[in-house]
Design a protein around this motif. Structure first.
Motif, PDB file in Angstrom:
ATOM      1  N   VAL A  19     -35.502  19.653  42.068  1.00 16.40           N
ATOM      2  CA  VAL A  19     -36.962  19.606  42.085  1.00 16.40           C
ATOM      3  C   VAL A  19     -37.434  21.031  41.812  1.00 16.40           C
ATOM      4  CG1 VAL A  19     -39.016  19.271  43.511  1.00 16.40           C
ATOM      5  CG2 VAL A  19     -37.100  17.663  43.689  1.00 16.40           C
ATOM      6  N   THR A  20     -38.331  21.200  40.854  1.00 19.72           N
ATOM      7  CA  THR A  20     -38.794  22.541  40.504  1.00 19.72           C
ATOM      8  C   THR A  20     -40.304  22.559  40.295  1.00 19.72           C
ATOM      9  OG1 THR A  20     -38.582  24.365  38.916  1.00 19.72           O
ATOM     10  CG2 THR A  20     -38.295  22.145  38.053  1.00 19.72           C
ATOM     11  N   ALA A  21     -40.883  23.744  40.512  1.00 17.85           N
ATOM     12  CA  ALA A  21     -42.307  23.959  40.237  1.00 17.85           C
ATOM     13  C   ALA A  21     -42.475  24.952  39.093  1.00 17.85           C
ATOM     14  CB  ALA A  21     -43.009  24.487  41.496  1.00 17.85           C
ATOM     15  N   ASN A  22     -41.412  25.154  38.296  1.00 14.66           N
ATOM     16  CA  ASN A  22     -41.325  26.276  37.372  1.00 14.66           C
ATOM     17  C   ASN A  22     -41.884  25.956  35.986  1.00 14.66           C
ATOM     18  OD1 ASN A  22     -40.455  28.504  35.812  1.00 14.66           O
ATOM     19  ND2 ASN A  22     -38.723  28.830  37.182  1.00 14.66           N
ATOM     20  N   LYS A  23     -43.171  26.221  35.795  1.00 14.06           N
ATOM     21  CA  LYS A  23     -43.817  25.920  34.508  1.00 14.06           C
ATOM     22  C   LYS A  23     -43.317  26.829  33.393  1.00 14.06           C
ATOM     23  CE  LYS A  23     -47.803  28.763  35.776  1.00 14.06           C
ATOM     24  NZ  LYS A  23     -47.448  28.948  37.190  1.00 14.06           N
ATOM     25  N   LEU A  80     -39.956  25.364  32.166  1.00 12.46           N
ATOM     26  CA  LEU A  80     -40.081  24.061  31.513  1.00 12.46           C
ATOM     27  C   LEU A  80     -40.814  24.155  30.179  1.00 12.46           C
ATOM     28  CD1 LEU A  80     -40.815  22.079  34.744  1.00 12.46           C
ATOM     29  CD2 LEU A  80     -38.872  21.648  33.238  1.00 12.46           C
ATOM     30  N   ALA A  81     -41.800  25.056  30.091  1.00 12.50           N
ATOM     31  CA  ALA A  81     -42.566  25.193  28.851  1.00 12.50           C
ATOM     32  C   ALA A  81     -41.734  25.800  27.732  1.00 12.50           C
ATOM     33  CB  ALA A  81     -43.808  26.050  29.096  1.00 12.50           C
ATOM     34  N   GLU A  82     -40.680  26.536  28.074  1.00 14.03           N
ATOM     35  CA  GLU A  82     -39.864  27.186  27.048  1.00 14.03           C
ATOM     36  C   GLU A  82     -38.461  26.591  26.923  1.00 14.03           C
ATOM     37  OE1 GLU A  82     -40.198  31.392  26.526  1.00 14.03           O
ATOM     38  OE2 GLU A  82     -41.898  31.525  27.899  1.00 14.03           O
ATOM     39  N   HIS A  83     -37.895  26.101  28.029  1.00 11.85           N
ATOM     40  CA  HIS A  83     -36.511  25.607  28.011  1.00 11.85           C
ATOM     41  C   HIS A  83     -36.399  24.205  28.611  1.00 11.85           C
ATOM     42  CE1 HIS A  83     -35.169  29.653  26.915  1.00 11.85           C
ATOM     43  NE2 HIS A  83     -35.963  30.111  27.856  1.00 11.85           N
ATOM     44  N   GLY A  84     -37.486  23.444  28.547  1.00 11.41           N
ATOM     45  CA  GLY A  84     -37.490  22.119  29.154  1.00 11.41           C
ATOM     46  C   GLY A  84     -36.411  21.209  28.609  1.00 11.41           C
ATOM     47  N   LYS A  85     -36.201  21.228  27.291  1.00 14.19           N
ATOM     48  CA  LYS A  85     -35.201  20.337  26.681  1.00 14.19           C
ATOM     49  C   LYS A  85     -33.811  20.618  27.234  1.00 14.19           C
ATOM     50  CE  LYS A  85     -33.508  18.580  22.252  1.00 14.19           C
ATOM     51  NZ  LYS A  85     -32.142  18.386  22.761  1.00 14.19           N
ATOM     52  N   GLU A  86     -33.485  21.884  27.370  1.00 18.18           N
ATOM     53  CA  GLU A  86     -32.145  22.257  27.820  1.00 18.18           C
ATOM     54  C   GLU A  86     -31.855  21.730  29.227  1.00 18.18           C
ATOM     55  OE1 GLU A  86     -29.673  26.386  28.639  1.00 18.18           O
ATOM     56  OE2 GLU A  86     -31.316  26.390  27.189  1.00 18.18           O
ATOM     57  N   VAL A  87     -32.792  21.930  30.147  1.00 13.37           N
ATOM     58  CA  VAL A  87     -32.525  21.495  31.526  1.00 13.37           C
ATOM     59  C   VAL A  87     -32.637  19.977  31.663  1.00 13.37           C
ATOM     60  CG1 VAL A  87     -33.056  23.697  32.626  1.00 13.37           C
ATOM     61  CG2 VAL A  87     -34.910  22.079  32.211  1.00 13.37           C
ATOM     62  N   LEU A  88     -33.533  19.361  30.905  1.00 20.34           N
ATOM     63  CA  LEU A  88     -33.638  17.898  30.944  1.00 20.34           C
ATOM     64  C   LEU A  88     -32.397  17.231  30.355  1.00 20.34           C
ATOM     65  CD1 LEU A  88     -37.409  17.586  30.049  1.00 20.34           C
ATOM     66  CD2 LEU A  88     -36.361  16.579  32.078  1.00 20.34           C
ATOM     67  N   ASP A  89     -31.866  17.833  29.298  1.00 21.75           N
ATOM     68  CA  ASP A  89     -30.626  17.308  28.720  1.00 21.75           C
ATOM     69  C   ASP A  89     -29.468  17.412  29.719  1.00 21.75           C
ATOM     70  OD1 ASP A  89     -31.862  16.638  26.376  1.00 21.75           O
ATOM     71  OD2 ASP A  89     -31.046  18.290  25.196  1.00 21.75           O
ATOM     72  N   ALA A  90     -29.417  18.524  30.465  1.00 20.46           N
ATOM     73  CA  ALA A  90     -28.364  18.701  31.481  1.00 20.46           C
ATOM     74  C   ALA A  90     -28.493  17.646  32.576  1.00 20.46           C
ATOM     75  CB  ALA A  90     -28.433  20.103  32.082  1.00 20.46           C
ATOM     76  N   ALA A  91     -29.741  17.350  32.979  1.00 20.56           N
ATOM     77  CA  ALA A  91     -29.962  16.323  34.003  1.00 20.56           C
ATOM     78  C   ALA A  91     -29.486  14.961  33.510  1.00 20.56           C
ATOM     79  CB  ALA A  91     -31.444  16.273  34.380  1.00 20.56           C
ATOM     80  N   GLU A  92     -29.817  14.640  32.265  1.00 21.59           N
ATOM     81  CA  GLU A  92     -29.429  13.341  31.709  1.00 21.59           C
ATOM     82  C   GLU A  92     -27.910  13.232  31.573  1.00 21.59           C
ATOM     83  OE1 GLU A  92     -30.630  10.399  27.980  1.00 21.59           O
ATOM     84  OE2 GLU A  92     -31.576  12.365  28.193  1.00 21.59           O
ATOM     85  N   GLU A  93     -27.296  14.316  31.137  1.00 17.15           N
ATOM     86  CA  GLU A  93     -25.836  14.320  30.936  1.00 17.15           C
ATOM     87  C   GLU A  93     -25.087  14.021  32.230  1.00 17.15           C
ATOM     88  OE1 GLU A  93     -22.321  17.540  29.735  1.00 17.15           O
ATOM     89  OE2 GLU A  93     -24.437  18.054  29.385  1.00 17.15           O
ATOM     90  N   HIS A  94     -25.637  14.481  33.357  1.00 16.27           N
ATOM     91  CA  HIS A  94     -24.935  14.338  34.630  1.00 16.27           C
ATOM     92  C   HIS A  94     -25.552  13.273  35.543  1.00 16.27           C
ATOM     93  CE1 HIS A  94     -22.254  17.698  33.807  1.00 16.27           C
ATOM     94  NE2 HIS A  94     -23.296  18.301  33.271  1.00 16.27           N
ATOM     95  N   GLY A  95     -26.493  12.484  35.005  1.00 13.57           N
ATOM     96  CA  GLY A  95     -27.085  11.395  35.780  1.00 13.57           C
ATOM     97  C   GLY A  95     -27.894  11.868  36.965  1.00 13.57           C
ATOM     98  N   CYS A  96     -28.510  13.035  36.819  1.00 12.97           N
ATOM     99  CA  CYS A  96     -29.265  13.637  37.932  1.00 12.97           C
ATOM    100  C   CYS A  96     -30.766  13.483  37.729  1.00 12.97           C
ATOM    101  CB  CYS A  96     -28.942  15.123  38.047  1.00 12.97           C
ATOM    102  SG  CYS A  96     -27.239  15.460  38.518  1.00 12.97           S
ATOM    103  N   ASP A  97     -31.494  13.499  38.821  1.00 18.20           N
ATOM    104  CA  ASP A  97     -32.945  13.587  38.771  1.00 18.20           C
ATOM    105  C   ASP A  97     -33.353  15.042  38.553  1.00 18.20           C
ATOM    106  OD1 ASP A  97     -33.486  10.916  39.153  1.00 18.20           O
ATOM    107  OD2 ASP A  97     -33.914  11.089  41.298  1.00 18.20           O
ATOM    108  N   LEU A  98     -34.365  15.248  37.702  1.00 23.86           N
ATOM    109  CA  LEU A  98     -35.026  16.549  37.568  1.00 23.86           C
ATOM    110  C   LEU A  98     -36.521  16.285  37.627  1.00 23.86           C
ATOM    111  CD1 LEU A  98     -35.143  19.588  36.987  1.00 23.86           C
ATOM    112  CD2 LEU A  98     -35.024  19.058  34.553  1.00 23.86           C
TER     113      LEU A  98
END
Length: 432
Positions: free
Chosen positions: A103-107, A110-128
């Motif tokens: 869980v993050t509040a980091n705008k 997310l505004a610059e590297h959102g795809k990277e962290v969202l892809d990591a969440a999807e790859e590992h079946g995690c909630d972001l």
């Protein structure tokens, strides 16, 4: 409560938002079994200085060692409220790769590297989850991702920075100049010691990038958002806006058009009867238009310890429910399209222009001719004599592509009859 599942979490950061999250989790402890089917319990709090006293927080939880959290198999949720790109990006990415939910509040991230962290969440079946990254305590990310998912959204816009909204409110209601309103905002704690990110529109632009990406299902980054701040707004601009039945607000505007996505942050004149016109002081509001829902508006506190803490804690609760139900990783990156981002020169707006000109016959006709030659149509004119052969001219145009308006402006700046053009602002017009 002994038979209730305990979900261990770690908090990264114990500043304003971190302390708010800590307090809310304590207040909600007795409610959690019924709300979540579990209890979320903080096991570690990552801080820079473990010796620094933090009122109301259990110092035995403090650690300055990220590996203690990352390598602890009991910790299932990592809550990042540190801010900034690094080391937050590294911590979040490593947590997701370790199978921990985030869980993050980091705008900024997310505004610059959102795809990277969202892809990591999807790859590992995690909630972001990142509800708190936009508009503080106002629910907007989850409504865009879930409640409004059955809509084709064509516009998401609003007031997403409380500091600038407070400054413009003071300029409007108390007739203050920008510098005085900023000084008051700083004194009251609404503005940071360095207010650049707020007053130049960068904070709002990051939030617009995040909202547009979700609303239009296509990646929009911070650099895609055309940004203009409020530092050049004057009391004279505010007075003319009032005279024309409008108010000036710093608006983030994102539109999904047939020719691409428009995304910008700029001070805009907005009709006084528009719902956003009455959103004052440090309040935020987001206005959404969809084909099924029509118009919807979300309003509330856009920042602060408890409003932002409320959004973070709400995400923690959602993750806990998913863990209990065995359904984590349900909704991650929703940017399945690759839509064009329109250059600002192609974006259509109406314009407000305040200029000082020679006070003699034929001046208005000459200016109207320049506009006409550049495909700009005039909708409204106010002319006032200010003495010594000078008149102040205020013009509002019809909708025009930015490049045509810029061409006209270039010509007028070279005209001998034009003494000065102190103000050019956009005028909000809802998309069809």
């Amino acid at each position: 409560m002994s038979d209730v599942r305990v979900i261990k979490a770690a908090l990264l950061g114990a500043g304003t938002v971190g302390s708010g999250v800590y307090d809310i989790l304590q207040w909600q402890k007795d409610e959690m079994p019924k709300k979540l089917g579990a209890v979320v319990e903080l096991k570690k709090i990552l801080v820079r200085n473990t010796k620094k006293p933090r009122e109301g927080m259990d110092s035995s939880l403090f650690t300055d060692n990220w590996k203690e959290i990352l390598d602890d198999p009991e910790i299932e949720i990592v809550i990042e409220v540190m801010g900034g790109i690094e080391p937050a990006k590294t911590y979040i990415t490593e947590a997701l790769h370790a199978g921990k939910h985030v869980v993050t509040a980091n705008k900024d991230l997310l505004a610059e590297h959102g795809k990277e962290v969202l892809d990591a969440a999807e790859e590992h079946g995690c909630d972001l989850m990142f509800e708190a990254a936009v508009a503080g305590g106002i629910p907007i990310i989850r409504p865009l991702k879930q409640c409004l998912a059955a809509n084709h959204l064509t516009e998401v816009m609003g007031i997403v920075n409380g500091t600038t909204n407070y400054i413009l409110t003071k300029m409007t209601k108390d007739h203050m100049e920008f510098a005085d309103a900023l000084a008051l905002a700083t004194e009251l704690g609404y503005a940071e010691a360095d207010p650049t990110a707020d007053v130049e529109g960068y904070d709002a632009a990051r939030k617009v990038a995040i909202m547009a990406s979700i609303a239009f299902n296509s990646r929009v980054t911070f650099s895609d958002v055309y940004t203009q701040g409020i530092t050049k707004i004057t009391a004279a601009d505010i007075a003319y806006a009032t005279e024309m039945g409008m108010v000036i607000k710093l608006l983030g505007v994102a539109r999904n058009t047939d020719t691409g996505i428009e995304a910008g942050v700029y001070p805009m004149l907005i009709p006084a009867d528009h719902p956003l016109a009455g959103v004052n002081d440090s309040f935020n509001a987001v206005f959404v238009h969809g084909d099924a829902v029509d118009d919807a508006m979300f309003q509330g506190r856009g920042a602060g310890k408890l409003p932002t803490g409320s959004a973070v804690a709400g995400d923690i609760f959602e993750v806990a429910r998913d863990i209990v139900a065995g359904s984590t990783g349900r909704i991650n990156c929703t940017c399945y399209k690759n839509l064009r981002i329109k250059p600002v020169d192609e974006v259509q707006n109406r314009y407000f222009m305040r200029m000082e000109v020679e006070d003699r016959p034929g001046v208005l006709a000459a200016i109207a001719s320049v506009f006409g030659n550049n495909h700009v149509s005039i909708a409204q004119v106010i002319q006032k004599s200010v003495g010594e052969g000078t008149a102040e001219l205020v013009i509002i145009t019809d909708q025009v592509e930015e490049r045509h308006f810029k061409d006209a402006l270039l010509v007028m700046n070279e005209m001998s009859i034009v003494k000065e053009i102190p103000s050019v602002l956009r005028v909000y017009a809802q998309s069809e």
